[in-house]
Design an enzyme around this catalytic site. Structure first.
Site, mmCIF file in Angstrom:
data_model
loop_
_atom_site.group_PDB
_atom_site.id
_atom_site.type_symbol
_atom_site.label_atom_id
_atom_site.label_comp_id
_atom_site.label_asym_id
_atom_site.label_seq_id
_atom_site.Cartn_x
_atom_site.Cartn_y
_atom_site.Cartn_z
ATOM 1 N N LYS A 118 0.806 -1.222 0.000
ATOM 2 C CA LYS A 118 0.000 0.000 0.000
ATOM 3 C C LYS A 118 0.839 1.272 0.000
ATOM 4 O O LYS A 118 0.380 2.324 -0.464
ATOM 5 C CB LYS A 118 -0.962 -0.020 1.192
ATOM 6 C CG LYS A 118 -2.080 -1.043 1.031
ATOM 7 C CD LYS A 118 -3.010 -1.033 2.222
ATOM 8 C CE LYS A 118 -4.240 -1.900 1.962
ATOM 9 N NZ LYS A 118 -3.901 -3.289 1.632
ATOM 10 N N GLU A 202 -2.863 6.951 8.055
ATOM 11 C CA GLU A 202 -3.605 7.893 7.224
ATOM 12 C C GLU A 202 -4.832 8.391 7.983
ATOM 13 O O GLU A 202 -5.236 7.806 8.993
ATOM 14 C CB GLU A 202 -4.014 7.256 5.897
ATOM 15 C CG GLU A 202 -4.996 6.110 6.019
ATOM 16 C CD GLU A 202 -5.297 5.448 4.687
ATOM 17 O OE1 GLU A 202 -4.503 5.614 3.739
ATOM 18 O OE2 GLU A 202 -6.329 4.757 4.598
ATOM 19 N N HIS A 237 -14.618 -4.940 7.812
ATOM 20 C CA HIS A 237 -13.973 -4.412 6.604
ATOM 21 C C HIS A 237 -14.038 -5.396 5.432
ATOM 22 O O HIS A 237 -13.302 -5.246 4.454
ATOM 23 C CB HIS A 237 -12.512 -4.029 6.880
ATOM 24 C CG HIS A 237 -12.352 -3.005 7.951
ATOM 25 N ND1 HIS A 237 -12.687 -1.681 7.776
ATOM 26 C CD2 HIS A 237 -11.903 -3.111 9.226
ATOM 27 C CE1 HIS A 237 -12.439 -1.005 8.888
ATOM 28 N NE2 HIS A 237 -11.973 -1.850 9.785
ATOM 29 N N ARG A 294 -6.466 -8.648 -9.233
ATOM 30 C CA ARG A 294 -7.055 -9.970 -9.466
ATOM 31 C C ARG A 294 -8.526 -9.810 -9.812
ATOM 32 O O ARG A 294 -9.058 -8.702 -9.839
ATOM 33 C CB ARG A 294 -6.937 -10.818 -8.201
ATOM 34 C CG ARG A 294 -7.521 -10.128 -6.974
ATOM 35 C CD ARG A 294 -7.628 -11.027 -5.768
ATOM 36 N NE ARG A 294 -7.878 -10.302 -4.531
ATOM 37 C CZ ARG A 294 -9.059 -9.836 -4.142
ATOM 38 N NH1 ARG A 294 -10.115 -10.006 -4.917
ATOM 39 N NH2 ARG A 294 -9.195 -9.199 -2.992
#
Length: 480
Positions: A118, A202, A237, A294
């Site tokens: 990430k 973040e 999530h 993917r």
């Protein structure tokens, strides 16, 4: 340009069945791999060839690169399709396949490596001028570094694993005390789950929507989008309900999302199927979240509104062929909704509900698609992901799609285990979902009492069905 004649599918369950159906349509021989635990699952019998994976753990079986490639070589496969999960986003797997002289049905190892981390993905997004969530796209080195970043962007913040995915390796910190408490915890989780302890921080975006753009590229540099999906109904999530197209978003916002997704894909020389995910706030500001290199679990809703077989496109691109359609030739019609059917007790925090499926019956039609990995008599294990099937419906309008899903759920019966079917029915009747205003915080706002009431309502229907089923079964047994 090499023609693919035989594909080994390095996965298990419904995604293998789904890939087999496209292989059959294209005249391609399918090869399944399985463990002793999975021997009775439908996909094993559907494949043209099947090979037992020896071993007692996931690491020895579905995650064993050497074992899977050796079987592919043994059976003279031309290519390997990874499905999703397991090794699907592992650049080492893609490289090993190519070194063995086989084709990997997916993007390049380099693209996977860039987007799989990430931190590097955020740097590429920055270069592509794609909006980012405020934060620091560098690895957090120590506690003081974390404090500095959090103070700069303001609380609440998210501490995230650089190599994370599937909702793992992520914690929200509302203040400095929680920040320091979670830093080492997330590092440990990241190391254990992904073999990479890198983390970053973040800004936590309050109540956003989770919107993703399906993109597709070929080896000639052509990249198109296949519209968007709203995946905001999530638990831990992880997505539970997805729909396409997304409600509420303006045409201008959608156009900007498409452009950003394509620009990012171009920046990492992307080909094959990919998904660029964004958080969109109530003002329709959007921020890059991650890119999945993917086929997505929710790809059927995109197939339903576009009429495009994404697995067929993956195979053709792997063969070196150009994209079958240009952007101007891709259109969206109607509305599609997908419900992931998990073997979980949603009235108890979506806890696992393993066991034998006594009865499995879901009606299908030209507007109702079922991608299933299980059937009556199969057992659901604790050792794998709890998703047992995906129910996808299409309608000319969103209201029609919702109605079709409700009718299908009411006509379906899964006995022996708890599932998220009734939860899906609850969501479909909720005003927040009907208006399209729901966000990723939706499930946390639903009370157990509300869910239990819905479970009892559908439970009465299920009990009546069970009585009728057992009565008929006993009658047949008596009559011989």
């Amino acid at each position: 340009m090499k023609k693919i004649k035989k594909v080994l599918i390095a996965n298990r369950g419904e995604i293998v069945s789904r890939i087999i159906s496209t292989c059959r349509k294209m005249g391609i021989t399918s090869v399944a791999v399985y463990t002793e635990t999975d021997a009775e699952l439908p996909y094993v019998g559907e494949a043209d060839e099947k090979y037992l994976l020896q071993g007692n753990s996931i690491a020895d079986t579905y995650l064993s690169i050497e074992t899977i490639i050796s079987i592919a070589v043994l059976c003279n496969a031309d290519a390997i399709h990874p499905g999703y999960g397991f090794l699907s986003e592992n650049p080492r797997f893609a490289t090993a396949i190519e070194e063995a002289g086989l084709m990997f049905i997916g993007p390049s190892a380099q693209s996977m490596e860039w987007m799989g981390n990430k931190i590097s993905a955020k740097k590429l997004a920055l270069d592509a001028e794609v909006p980012l969530v405020p934060g620091d796209a560098s690895t957090i080195i120590h506690h003081q570094h974390a404090r500095n970043v959090a103070n700069q962007i303001g609380y609440p913040v998210l501490i995230k694993a650089a190599a994370g995915g599937g909702g793992k390796g992520m914690r929200k910190a509302n203040d400095e005390t929680e920040l320091i408490h979670y830093i080492d915890l997330v590092k440990s989780e990241a190391e254990n789950a992904f073999g990479n302890g890198e983390i970053f921080i973040e800004k936590f975006i309050e109540n956003p929507k989770h919107i993703e753009i399906q993109i597709f590229g070929d080896c000639d540099g052509n990249i198109v989008h296949l519209y968007e999906r709203d995946c905001s109904i999530q638990r831990r999530h992880q997505k539970v309900i997805e729909e396409a197209p997304a409600m509420v978003l303006s045409k201008d916002t959608k156009a900007k999302l498409y452009k950003s997704a394509i620009e990012l894909a171009r920046k990492c020389n992307y080909f094959s199927s990919g998904t660029v995910e964004f958080l969109v706030d109530k003002y329709q500001n959007f921020y890059f979240l991650e890119m999945n290199t993917r086929l997505q679990v929710e790809h059927p809703v995109t197939e339903m509104i576009t009429g495009i077989d994404l697995v067929e496109w993956q195979i053709k691109v792997a063969e070196g062929k150009p994209l079958p359609l240009s952007q101007e030739e891709i259109s969206s019609t109607g509305h599609a909704i997908q419900l992931r059917i998990y073997a979980e007790d949603y009235t108890d925090g979506f806890t696992p509900s393993p066991g034998e499926i006594i009865h499995f019956e879901i009606p299908t039609s030209d507007r109702v698609r079922l991608d299933s990995g299980f059937k009556s008599g199969n057992s659901v294990s604790l050792y794998y992901d709890p998703m047992i099937a995906k129910l996808i419906v299409w309608g000319n309008t969103r209201a029609e799609a919702i109605s079709t899903m409700q009718k299908t759920i009411a006509s379906s019966r899964i006995q022996g285990i708890m599932t998220t079917m009734a939860f899906g029915d609850y969501v479909l009747t909720d005003e927040e979902f009907i208006t399209g205003e729901y966000t990723i915080e939706y499930i946390s706002s639903v009370s157990v009492d509300q869910l239990t009431a819905k479970e009892k309502q559908l439970g009465k229907i299920a009990a009546l069905f069970c009585q009728e089923y057992l009565a008929n079964h006993n009658k047949k047994a008596f009559l011989g």
